[in-house]
Design a protein around this motif. Structure first.
Motif, PDB file in Angstrom:
ATOM      1  N   LEU A 180      12.888  40.657  43.227  1.00 49.98           N
ATOM      2  CA  LEU A 180      13.303  42.049  43.037  1.00 49.98           C
ATOM      3  C   LEU A 180      14.761  42.268  43.430  1.00 49.98           C
ATOM      4  CD1 LEU A 180      10.201  44.113  44.239  1.00 49.98           C
ATOM      5  CD2 LEU A 180      10.700  43.123  41.986  1.00 49.98           C
ATOM      6  N   ASP A 181      15.233  41.453  44.364  1.00 47.09           N
ATOM      7  CA  ASP A 181      16.617  41.664  44.808  1.00 47.09           C
ATOM      8  C   ASP A 181      17.162  40.358  45.387  1.00 47.09           C
ATOM      9  OD1 ASP A 181      18.954  43.247  45.400  1.00 47.09           O
ATOM     10  OD2 ASP A 181      18.364  43.157  47.507  1.00 47.09           O
ATOM     11  N   VAL A 182      18.443  40.126  45.170  1.00 48.51           N
ATOM     12  CA  VAL A 182      19.151  38.995  45.773  1.00 48.51           C
ATOM     13  C   VAL A 182      20.237  39.583  46.664  1.00 48.51           C
ATOM     14  CG1 VAL A 182      20.521  36.919  45.369  1.00 48.51           C
ATOM     15  CG2 VAL A 182      18.704  37.559  43.751  1.00 48.51           C
ATOM     16  N   TYR A 183      20.149  39.294  47.959  1.00 48.14           N
ATOM     17  CA  TYR A 183      21.074  39.910  48.909  1.00 48.14           C
ATOM     18  C   TYR A 183      21.778  38.825  49.713  1.00 48.14           C
ATOM     19  CZ  TYR A 183      22.723  42.344  53.087  1.00 48.14           C
ATOM     20  OH  TYR A 183      23.497  42.812  54.120  1.00 48.14           O
ATOM     21  N   LYS A 184      23.076  38.909  49.781  1.00 43.97           N
ATOM     22  CA  LYS A 184      23.855  37.961  50.585  1.00 43.97           C
ATOM     23  C   LYS A 184      24.283  38.657  51.864  1.00 43.97           C
ATOM     24  CE  LYS A 184      27.876  34.875  50.440  1.00 43.97           C
ATOM     25  NZ  LYS A 184      27.190  33.910  51.280  1.00 43.97           N
ATOM     26  N   GLY A 186      26.017  37.658  55.478  1.00 44.48           N
ATOM     27  CA  GLY A 186      26.648  36.627  56.288  1.00 44.48           C
ATOM     28  C   GLY A 186      26.651  35.301  55.547  1.00 44.48           C
ATOM     29  N   SER A 187      26.096  34.275  56.174  1.00 43.97           N
ATOM     30  CA  SER A 187      26.085  32.940  55.570  1.00 43.97           C
ATOM     31  C   SER A 187      24.770  32.622  54.867  1.00 43.97           C
ATOM     32  CB  SER A 187      26.340  31.880  56.653  1.00 43.97           C
ATOM     33  OG  SER A 187      25.324  31.935  57.647  1.00 43.97           O
ATOM     34  N   THR A 188      23.911  33.622  54.700  1.00 44.74           N
ATOM     35  CA  THR A 188      22.598  33.392  54.102  1.00 44.74           C
ATOM     36  C   THR A 188      22.376  34.301  52.898  1.00 44.74           C
ATOM     37  OG1 THR A 188      21.695  32.809  56.282  1.00 44.74           O
ATOM     38  CG2 THR A 188      20.105  33.322  54.553  1.00 44.74           C
ATOM     39  N   THR A 189      21.766  33.747  51.856  1.00 48.67           N
ATOM     40  CA  THR A 189      21.377  34.527  50.686  1.00 48.67           C
ATOM     41  C   THR A 189      19.866  34.699  50.714  1.00 48.67           C
ATOM     42  OG1 THR A 189      23.214  33.680  49.370  1.00 48.67           O
ATOM     43  CG2 THR A 189      21.360  34.623  48.169  1.00 48.67           C
ATOM     44  N   TYR A 190      19.398  35.932  50.515  1.00 45.71           N
ATOM     45  CA  TYR A 190      17.972  36.241  50.597  1.00 45.71           C
ATOM     46  C   TYR A 190      17.423  36.629  49.226  1.00 45.71           C
ATOM     47  CZ  TYR A 190      19.205  36.651  55.552  1.00 45.71           C
ATOM     48  OH  TYR A 190      19.686  36.413  56.823  1.00 45.71           O
ATOM     49  N   LEU A 191      16.298  36.022  48.876  1.00 44.35           N
ATOM     50  CA  LEU A 191      15.564  36.425  47.684  1.00 44.35           C
ATOM     51  C   LEU A 191      14.407  37.282  48.155  1.00 44.35           C
ATOM     52  CD1 LEU A 191      15.361  32.952  45.848  1.00 44.35           C
ATOM     53  CD2 LEU A 191      17.225  34.634  45.795  1.00 44.35           C
ATOM     54  N   ASN A 192      14.458  38.571  47.831  1.00 39.91           N
ATOM     55  CA  ASN A 192      13.426  39.505  48.283  1.00 39.91           C
ATOM     56  C   ASN A 192      12.437  39.788  47.154  1.00 39.91           C
ATOM     57  OD1 ASN A 192      14.451  39.952  50.969  1.00 39.91           O
ATOM     58  ND2 ASN A 192      16.095  41.146  50.044  1.00 39.91           N
ATOM     59  N   PHE A 193      11.160  39.746  47.499  1.00 43.21           N
ATOM     60  CA  PHE A 193      10.104  39.933  46.514  1.00 43.21           C
ATOM     61  C   PHE A 193       9.389  41.272  46.671  1.00 43.21           C
ATOM     62  CE2 PHE A 193      10.918  35.467  46.633  1.00 43.21           C
ATOM     63  CZ  PHE A 193      10.652  34.996  45.364  1.00 43.21           C
ATOM     64  N   GLY A 194       9.890  42.125  47.566  1.00 43.87           N
ATOM     65  CA  GLY A 194       9.291  43.438  47.776  1.00 43.87           C
ATOM     66  C   GLY A 194      10.360  44.484  48.018  1.00 43.87           C
ATOM     67  N   LYS A 224      17.662  37.484  40.083  1.00 46.83           N
ATOM     68  CA  LYS A 224      17.096  38.828  40.129  1.00 46.83           C
ATOM     69  C   LYS A 224      16.336  39.128  38.843  1.00 46.83           C
ATOM     70  CE  LYS A 224      18.169  43.682  40.980  1.00 46.83           C
ATOM     71  NZ  LYS A 224      19.214  44.678  41.326  1.00 46.83           N
ATOM     72  N   SER A 225      15.103  39.620  39.007  1.00 45.21           N
ATOM     73  CA  SER A 225      14.187  39.964  37.909  1.00 45.21           C
ATOM     74  C   SER A 225      13.583  38.734  37.227  1.00 45.21           C
ATOM     75  CB  SER A 225      14.883  40.855  36.862  1.00 45.21           C
ATOM     76  OG  SER A 225      15.356  42.049  37.457  1.00 45.21           O
ATOM     77  N   LYS A 226      13.841  37.539  37.772  1.00 41.26           N
ATOM     78  CA  LYS A 226      13.258  36.324  37.218  1.00 41.26           C
ATOM     79  C   LYS A 226      11.965  35.980  37.955  1.00 41.26           C
ATOM     80  CE  LYS A 226      16.524  35.238  34.218  1.00 41.26           C
ATOM     81  NZ  LYS A 226      17.475  34.157  34.493  1.00 41.26           N
ATOM     82  N   SER A 227      11.044  35.367  37.230  1.00 43.00           N
ATOM     83  CA  SER A 227       9.819  34.859  37.833  1.00 43.00           C
ATOM     84  C   SER A 227      10.078  33.438  38.304  1.00 43.00           C
ATOM     85  CB  SER A 227       8.672  34.890  36.827  1.00 43.00           C
ATOM     86  OG  SER A 227       7.499  34.315  37.381  1.00 43.00           O
ATOM     87  N   ILE A 228       9.858  33.194  39.588  1.00 46.26           N
ATOM     88  CA  ILE A 228      10.101  31.860  40.130  1.00 46.26           C
ATOM     89  C   ILE A 228       8.923  31.419  40.998  1.00 46.26           C
ATOM     90  CG2 ILE A 228      12.591  32.281  40.150  1.00 46.26           C
ATOM     91  CD1 ILE A 228      12.418  32.414  43.223  1.00 46.26           C
ATOM     92  N   THR A 229       8.861  30.126  41.222  1.00 45.63           N
ATOM     93  CA  THR A 229       7.886  29.551  42.138  1.00 45.63           C
ATOM     94  C   THR A 229       8.655  28.799  43.211  1.00 45.63           C
ATOM     95  OG1 THR A 229       6.199  29.295  40.425  1.00 45.63           O
ATOM     96  CG2 THR A 229       5.958  27.932  42.387  1.00 45.63           C
ATOM     97  N   VAL A 230       8.273  29.014  44.469  1.00 44.48           N
ATOM     98  CA  VAL A 230       8.911  28.302  45.572  1.00 44.48           C
ATOM     99  C   VAL A 230       7.821  27.632  46.398  1.00 44.48           C
ATOM    100  CG1 VAL A 230      10.943  29.787  45.716  1.00 44.48           C
ATOM    101  CG2 VAL A 230       8.895  30.404  47.009  1.00 44.48           C
ATOM    102  N   ARG A 231       8.186  26.565  47.067  1.00 43.47           N
ATOM    103  CA  ARG A 231       7.212  25.848  47.904  1.00 43.47           C
ATOM    104  C   ARG A 231       7.889  25.336  49.158  1.00 43.47           C
ATOM    105  NH1 ARG A 231       4.317  22.125  44.606  1.00 43.47           N
ATOM    106  NH2 ARG A 231       4.868  23.507  42.890  1.00 43.47           N
ATOM    107  N   GLY A 232       7.130  25.312  50.243  1.00 39.24           N
ATOM    108  CA  GLY A 232       7.682  24.861  51.512  1.00 39.24           C
ATOM    109  C   GLY A 232       6.904  25.454  52.661  1.00 39.24           C
TER     110      GLY A 232
END
Length: 259
Positions: A180-184, A186-194, A224-232
């Motif tokens: 839903l949102d990509v936020y940078k 500081g030194s980290t980029t966040y992929l937010n799903f809510g 942003k707005s893409k469907s992705i799969t992450v694992r870890g």
């Protein structure tokens, strides 16, 4: 002359080691199974690379079945380690010195793929894993999930847009959802799903990792707005929180798993 002889000997040994790395190692025979590595009768250590076996504490019975599957597959018979593509990608061994590649049994079965296909483990998201082989493991995993075999009788891909409300403490998960949102920050980029970063599922990429994860044809902002799969591994930090370190941990639906 003695010094020159030592130099020449060193060069010869080095060339032999390179030649050995470039050639599939055949005639290997398992001496014992040590966790997620195979120790051969000549004391070579070979990792079960690309597959994350089901956790013993989470499912002791299935873990035992997985070990029996490995033992039966190798059964004292010679196997081959195909490692050339891993040498090219710089992932011929791990930090413990274990060799990495594709373990091919005496009857021609790729062991790691078979373990995933039978639901004894997941595609691990291993760094530097060659693309063609990685796609095969992802395909085997999806088929195992469809068949609901092994771990897939209970394990499910997490809905990243609507994660369950629970405490997370280092579990291995697979999560799929729309970013839903990509936020940078500081030194980290966040992929937010809510809508609320304090409680939603978040995937974080440090500045040192984003250079490895971004490909030449897209940027993290493009997710942003893409469907992705992450694992870890996931922990609790303002909701479920996963740190992505390698591109192999991320699959973009439009990219057909090229991650």
């Amino acid at each position: 002359m003695r010094g020159l002889g030592l130099v020449i000997a060193g060069v010869v040994i080095g060339l032999c080691a390179i030649a050995q790395a470039e050639t599939p190692q055949s005639g290997l025979v398992m001496q014992k199974l040590d966790g997620d590595r195979i120790v051969t009768i000549k004391d070579s250590r070979i990792a079960l690379h690309g597959v994350r076996l089901v956790d013993e504490h989470a499912d002791p019975s299935l873990y035992k079945d997985a070990r029996q599957f490995i033992l039966k597959s190798l059964n004292g018979l010679p196997f081959v380690l195909k490692a050339e593509e891993f040498r090219k990608s710089g992932s011929l061994d791990n930090r413990y010195g274990d060799l990495q590649g594709r373990i091919i049994t005496s009857d021609g079965v790729w062991l790691e793929e078979a373990l995933i296909a039978e639901g004894y483990g997941w595609w691990s998201g291993a760094p530097g894993y060659p693309l063609a082989s990685r796609q095969r493991l992802i395909k085997a995993e999806k088929k195992a999930a469809e068949r609901k075999v092994g771990l897939w009788r209970q394990f499910a891909v997490l809905d990243a847009n609507h994660p369950p409300k629970q405490y997370w403490n280092g579990q291995f998960i697979i999560a799929k959802g729309v970013v839903l949102d990509v936020y940078k920050g500081g030194s980290t980029t966040y992929l937010n799903f809510g809508e609320d970063w304090r409680t939603d599922f978040t995937a974080a990429i440090s500045s040192s990792a984003w250079k490895k994860i971004e490909r030449g044809d897209w940027k993290l902002a493009d997710l942003k707005s893409k469907s992705i799969t992450v694992r870890g591994l996931v922990r609790f930090y303002n909701g479920p929180y996963m740190e992505l370190e390698f591109p192999e941990q991320l699959e973009i639906e439009e990219a057909a798993g090229e991650g």
